[in-house]
Enzyme design. Sequence first.
Site, mmCIF file in Angstrom:
data_model
loop_
_atom_site.group_PDB
_atom_site.id
_atom_site.type_symbol
_atom_site.label_atom_id
_atom_site.label_comp_id
_atom_site.label_asym_id
_atom_site.label_seq_id
_atom_site.Cartn_x
_atom_site.Cartn_y
_atom_site.Cartn_z
ATOM 1 N N ILE A 12 0.814 -1.221 0.000
ATOM 2 C CA ILE A 12 0.000 0.000 0.000
ATOM 3 C C ILE A 12 0.847 1.271 0.000
ATOM 4 O O ILE A 12 0.315 2.375 0.102
ATOM 5 C CB ILE A 12 -0.983 0.028 1.191
ATOM 6 C CG1 ILE A 12 -0.243 0.034 2.524
ATOM 7 C CG2 ILE A 12 -1.960 -1.143 1.104
ATOM 8 C CD1 ILE A 12 -1.148 0.328 3.726
ATOM 9 N N SER A 13 2.148 1.130 -0.148
ATOM 10 C CA SER A 13 3.045 2.283 -0.115
ATOM 11 C C SER A 13 3.124 2.978 -1.476
ATOM 12 O O SER A 13 3.460 2.346 -2.483
ATOM 13 C CB SER A 13 4.454 1.844 0.290
ATOM 14 O OG SER A 13 5.420 2.809 -0.057
#
Length: 198
Positions: free
Chosen positions: A11-12
Amino acid sequence: MAHIDYYFATISPFTYLCGTRPEQIAKAHGATLTYKPLDIMQLFGRTGGVPPKDRHPNRQEYRLQDMRRRAAMTGQPMNLKPAFWPTNGAPASFAIIAAQTAGGDVAKLVANITKACWADDKDIAQDEVIRACLVEAGFDADLADKNMLTSAETFGANLEEGINAGVFGAPFFVTDDGERFWGEDRLADLDAHLAGKI
């Protein structure tokens, strides 16, 4: 032969902006690369970090500016406020771990998953999204369902190993000689280190 442990979060945004460059850098220097997805929110909690939503407004605003600039620098499309973020990054991480065990183009899979979140407005916690990313990277869609217990254990172990190696953010690269590089904008430094320039 040099080795790189690549700690990252599905999710970065900055993992997304890495694209497939970590793999390209490793190959250019004859180095091996191990993908180690981890739970970034747990990492923050255990290493003094703060989730983006809890940061001071100055830091939140800077993060968005930095994301916009880095996307422009890397030539990648990016939605600064994707529809499905934050989301549960574990299912996609399990698929990446299973893919690495199976063998194949893991770099492409990581790029596909992170792009789904940050450019395509898809929820990477959803099975159909993960399966599509697997197929696009040349893997069997059913890989998402295989060895889930082992993948979950590896996902947890990656967090512990990362903390022990000095990791506190994502993406984070640790070489076998103990050098650490934090952030997509430090890939050039990783490249220079492997070349013996720094």
